[in-house]
Design an enzyme around this catalytic site. Structure first.
Site, PDB file in Angstrom:
ATOM      1  N   PHE A  10       0.739  -1.246  -0.383  1.00 10.84           N
ATOM      2  CA  PHE A  10      -0.282  -0.179   0.055  1.00 10.84           C
ATOM      3  C   PHE A  10       0.911   1.107  -0.074  1.00 10.84           C
ATOM      4  O   PHE A  10       0.105   1.712  -1.314  1.00 10.84           O
ATOM      5  CB  PHE A  10      -0.667  -0.209   1.287  1.00 10.84           C
ATOM      6  CG  PHE A  10      -1.784   1.132   1.425  1.00 10.84           C
ATOM      7  CD1 PHE A  10      -2.245   2.172   1.032  1.00 10.84           C
ATOM      8  CD2 PHE A  10      -1.988   1.647   2.675  1.00 10.84           C
ATOM      9  CE1 PHE A  10      -3.378   2.926   0.657  1.00 10.84           C
ATOM     10  CE2 PHE A  10      -2.706   2.043   2.729  1.00 10.84           C
ATOM     11  CZ  PHE A  10      -3.337   3.204   1.873  1.00 10.84           C
ATOM     12  N   LYS A  38      -0.871  -8.479  -5.446  1.00 10.68           N
ATOM     13  CA  LYS A  38      -0.355  -6.917  -5.583  1.00 10.68           C
ATOM     14  C   LYS A  38       0.396  -6.449  -6.619  1.00 10.68           C
ATOM     15  O   LYS A  38       0.648  -4.612  -6.846  1.00 10.68           O
ATOM     16  CB  LYS A  38       0.614  -6.989  -4.676  1.00 10.68           C
ATOM     17  CG  LYS A  38       0.314  -7.013  -3.296  1.00 10.68           C
ATOM     18  CD  LYS A  38       1.393  -7.622  -1.686  1.00 10.68           C
ATOM     19  CE  LYS A  38       2.403  -7.587  -2.274  1.00 10.68           C
ATOM     20  NZ  LYS A  38       3.103  -7.758  -0.962  1.00 10.68           N
ATOM     21  N   LYS A  53      12.183 -10.625  -2.130  1.00 12.63           N
ATOM     22  CA  LYS A  53      12.200  -9.543  -0.210  1.00 12.63           C
ATOM     23  C   LYS A  53      13.680 -10.835  -0.172  1.00 12.63           C
ATOM     24  O   LYS A  53      14.697 -10.766  -0.023  1.00 12.63           O
ATOM     25  CB  LYS A  53      10.949  -9.659  -0.111  1.00 12.63           C
ATOM     26  CG  LYS A  53      11.937  -9.401   1.133  1.00 12.63           C
ATOM     27  CD  LYS A  53      10.136  -9.676   3.273  1.00 12.63           C
ATOM     28  CE  LYS A  53      10.971  -9.997   4.624  1.00 12.63           C
ATOM     29  NZ  LYS A  53       9.455 -10.304   5.241  1.00 12.63           N
ATOM     30  N   SER A 116       5.300   2.358  13.437  1.00  9.33           N
ATOM     31  CA  SER A 116       3.175   2.332  13.394  1.00  9.33           C
ATOM     32  C   SER A 116       2.846   3.481  14.511  1.00  9.33           C
ATOM     33  O   SER A 116       4.073   3.225  15.892  1.00  9.33           O
ATOM     34  CB  SER A 116       3.298   1.083  13.404  1.00  9.33           C
ATOM     35  OG  SER A 116       2.090   0.974  13.926  1.00  9.33           O
ATOM     36  N   TYR A 140       3.575  -7.172  16.337  1.00  6.63           N
ATOM     37  CA  TYR A 140       4.363  -5.904  15.522  1.00  6.63           C
ATOM     38  C   TYR A 140       4.049  -5.149  15.975  1.00  6.63           C
ATOM     39  O   TYR A 140       5.194  -4.129  15.715  1.00  6.63           O
ATOM     40  CB  TYR A 140       2.887  -6.285  15.093  1.00  6.63           C
ATOM     41  CG  TYR A 140       2.660  -4.662  13.726  1.00  6.63           C
ATOM     42  CD1 TYR A 140       3.913  -4.872  12.862  1.00  6.63           C
ATOM     43  CD2 TYR A 140       2.324  -3.851  13.813  1.00  6.63           C
ATOM     44  CE1 TYR A 140       3.924  -3.519  11.792  1.00  6.63           C
ATOM     45  CE2 TYR A 140       2.124  -2.463  13.099  1.00  6.63           C
ATOM     46  CZ  TYR A 140       2.823  -2.829  12.241  1.00  6.63           C
ATOM     47  OH  TYR A 140       3.155  -1.813  11.278  1.00  6.63           O
ATOM     48  N   LYS A 144       8.373  -2.854  16.286  1.00  6.94           N
ATOM     49  CA  LYS A 144       8.413  -1.635  15.459  1.00  6.94           C
ATOM     50  C   LYS A 144       8.748  -0.521  16.579  1.00  6.94           C
ATOM     51  O   LYS A 144       9.542   0.600  16.476  1.00  6.94           O
ATOM     52  CB  LYS A 144       7.099  -1.052  14.847  1.00  6.94           C
ATOM     53  CG  LYS A 144       6.291  -1.529  14.412  1.00  6.94           C
ATOM     54  CD  LYS A 144       7.392  -1.207  12.633  1.00  6.94           C
ATOM     55  CE  LYS A 144       7.010  -1.660  11.351  1.00  6.94           C
ATOM     56  NZ  LYS A 144       7.560  -1.413  10.440  1.00  6.94           N
ATOM     57  N   ASN A 169      -3.960   6.220  11.279  1.00  6.98           N
ATOM     58  CA  ASN A 169      -4.497   5.291   9.967  1.00  6.98           C
ATOM     59  C   ASN A 169      -4.266   5.950   8.651  1.00  6.98           C
ATOM     60  O   ASN A 169      -5.862   6.813   8.593  1.00  6.98           O
ATOM     61  CB  ASN A 169      -6.155   5.028  10.570  1.00  6.98           C
ATOM     62  CG  ASN A 169      -6.032   4.767  12.533  1.00  6.98           C
ATOM     63  OD1 ASN A 169      -5.973   5.300  13.145  1.00  6.98           O
ATOM     64  ND2 ASN A 169      -7.296   3.465  11.516  1.00  6.98           N
ATOM     65  N   VAL A 170      -4.055   5.642   7.635  1.00  8.65           N
ATOM     66  CA  VAL A 170      -3.524   5.445   6.820  1.00  8.65           C
ATOM     67  C   VAL A 170      -4.811   4.879   5.593  1.00  8.65           C
ATOM     68  O   VAL A 170      -4.922   3.742   5.882  1.00  8.65           O
ATOM     69  CB  VAL A 170      -2.470   4.778   6.285  1.00  8.65           C
ATOM     70  CG1 VAL A 170      -2.189   5.793   4.445  1.00  8.65           C
ATOM     71  CG2 VAL A 170      -1.125   5.633   6.826  1.00  8.65           C
ATOM     72  N   LYS A 178      -5.199  -6.025   0.905  1.00 11.67           N
ATOM     73  CA  LYS A 178      -4.939  -6.154   2.228  1.00 11.67           C
ATOM     74  C   LYS A 178      -6.214  -6.668   2.709  1.00 11.67           C
ATOM     75  O   LYS A 178      -6.188  -7.371   3.829  1.00 11.67           O
ATOM     76  CB  LYS A 178      -4.898  -4.797   2.731  1.00 11.67           C
ATOM     77  CG  LYS A 178      -3.267  -4.151   2.536  1.00 11.67           C
ATOM     78  CD  LYS A 178      -3.563  -3.287   2.295  1.00 11.67           C
ATOM     79  CE  LYS A 178      -3.017  -2.629   4.604  1.00 11.67           C
ATOM     80  NZ  LYS A 178      -3.272  -1.353   5.190  1.00 11.67           N
ATOM     81  N   GLN A 202     -20.908  -0.420  17.983  1.00 12.89           N
ATOM     82  CA  GLN A 202     -21.638   0.444  18.585  1.00 12.89           C
ATOM     83  C   GLN A 202     -20.578   0.968  20.225  1.00 12.89           C
ATOM     84  O   GLN A 202     -19.804   1.040  19.240  1.00 12.89           O
ATOM     85  CB  GLN A 202     -22.535  -0.699  19.794  1.00 12.89           C
ATOM     86  CG  GLN A 202     -23.593  -1.074  19.196  1.00 12.89           C
ATOM     87  CD  GLN A 202     -24.491  -2.315  19.106  1.00 12.89           C
ATOM     88  OE1 GLN A 202     -24.410  -2.590  20.703  1.00 12.89           O
ATOM     89  NE2 GLN A 202     -25.667  -3.076  18.975  1.00 12.89           N
TER      90      GLN A 202
END
Length: 315
Positions: A10, A38, A53, A116, A140, A144, A169-170, A178, A202
């Site tokens: 992304f 992708k 990679k 992040s 995760y 980071k 929040n991109v 994704k 809610q």
């Protein structure tokens, strides 16, 4: 040459798009295309070369491999917040990043990398770029956070350009691969098209239905920040990348509904498994960006959603 890891993902693919718009085509795209879908993210981009990679990792420490590389945009990572194999996550997100960083230092290349906002955990201690605010709650986020800590300890010992970006929040183009991890803007759009109803949680944590708030930042603004730091190598450090202005999920859903000119909101029960493990509020402290000299205004949710859906819903 410029290297973009996670270049088919992304944020990585959008950085390449931004570089292309500047006339930059001497780009090495590094990614893992096990998910071949992708390729849709990169089919319209111009690059000099592609490397898997795993092949790239094998070559990182080879003599002269980094010769001629002037910058790395390191966006590649295991980004699944549900992955609890700590050995796997640390190998992919921490060890890999360290090796890249040290090779950049050895070759005097700029190192611009994705951190992040997850490092702030539930956000109970705020969202300032300081140790007191950082409390990761999954592997995760920990990977980071720990790399940021490593950078903090190293940055004073080298003068190469190093900048880490704590993305909030991109949302925006080239995220459709994704799946469940795509943004709420993407999911609300799909729900309105299919059913005419956007599904929101809610109330929780004292927030009423759909009023949980996040710092939603549009991808074009994220790319602009990355390229600004490429142009300003004297600015070094770790920075929040968000708008600095939290907006509600209701605002996001209503922006999608406004674009379509139809639809409604349905509030669904808040999932039990997310209780105590959900960010009901995020808002980037962007004073570090402003102090560095980045003064451009960020798009609001209403502005970003319109731009996104104009792209997303065009055949």
């Amino acid at each position: 040459m410029i290297v973009v890891t996670g270049g088919a993902g992304f944020i990585g693919s959008n950085i390449i798009r931004g570089l292309n718009q500047r006339g930059e085509k001497n780009i090495l795209l590094v990614d893992n295309l096990v998910n071949g879908h992708k390729m849709k993210n990169i089919a319209d981009l111009d690059i000099a070369d592609y490397m898997d990679k795993n092949q790239f990792i094998e070559k990182i420490d080879s003599p002269h491999f980094f010769d001629g590389i002037r910058a790395i945009f390191h966006q590649g990572a295991c980004s699944a917040t549900t992955e609890w194999n700590g050995q796997y996550v640390m190998s992919n997100n921490y060890d890999y990043s360290k090796r890249l960083l040290h090779n950049c230092i050895a070759r005097n290349a700029a190192f611009l990398y994705a951190s992040s906002a997850s490092v702030y955990g539930t956000g109970a201690n705020g969202f300032r770029v300081d140790r007191a605010s950082e409390r990761p709650i999954n592997m995760y986020a920990y990977s980071k956070f720990q790399f940021d800590q490593y950078v903090r300890g190293l940055i004073a010992k080298t003068d190469i350009p190093i900048a880490g970006f704590r993305y909030f929040n991109v949302y925006g183009p080239r995220e459709q691969h994704k799946g469940s991890m795509s943004s709420t803007a993407y999911h609300f759009n799909q729900q309105i098209i299919a059913q005419g109803v956007a599904k929101l949680f809610q109330g929780s944590d004292g927030y009423s239905d759909g009023e949980q708030r996040r710092d939603f930042v549009y991808i074009d603004d994220v790319v602009d920040v990355n390229l600004w730091f490429l142009d300003h190598p004297e600015q070094r450090g770790i920075y929040n990348v968000g708008t600095g202005r939290a907006e509600s999920f209701n605002a996001m859903a209503n922006a999608v509904i406004a674009w379509h000119g139809r639809g409604q909101i349905d509030y669904i029960p808040f999932p039990e498994h997310l209780i105590g493990a959900y960010q009901s509020f995020t808002e980037a402290d962007i004073s570090g960006l402003r102090d560095a000299g980045y003064h451009k205004a960020f798009l609001t949710v209403a502005e970003g959603v319109k731009r996104y859906l104009d792209w997303l819903n065009t055949p």
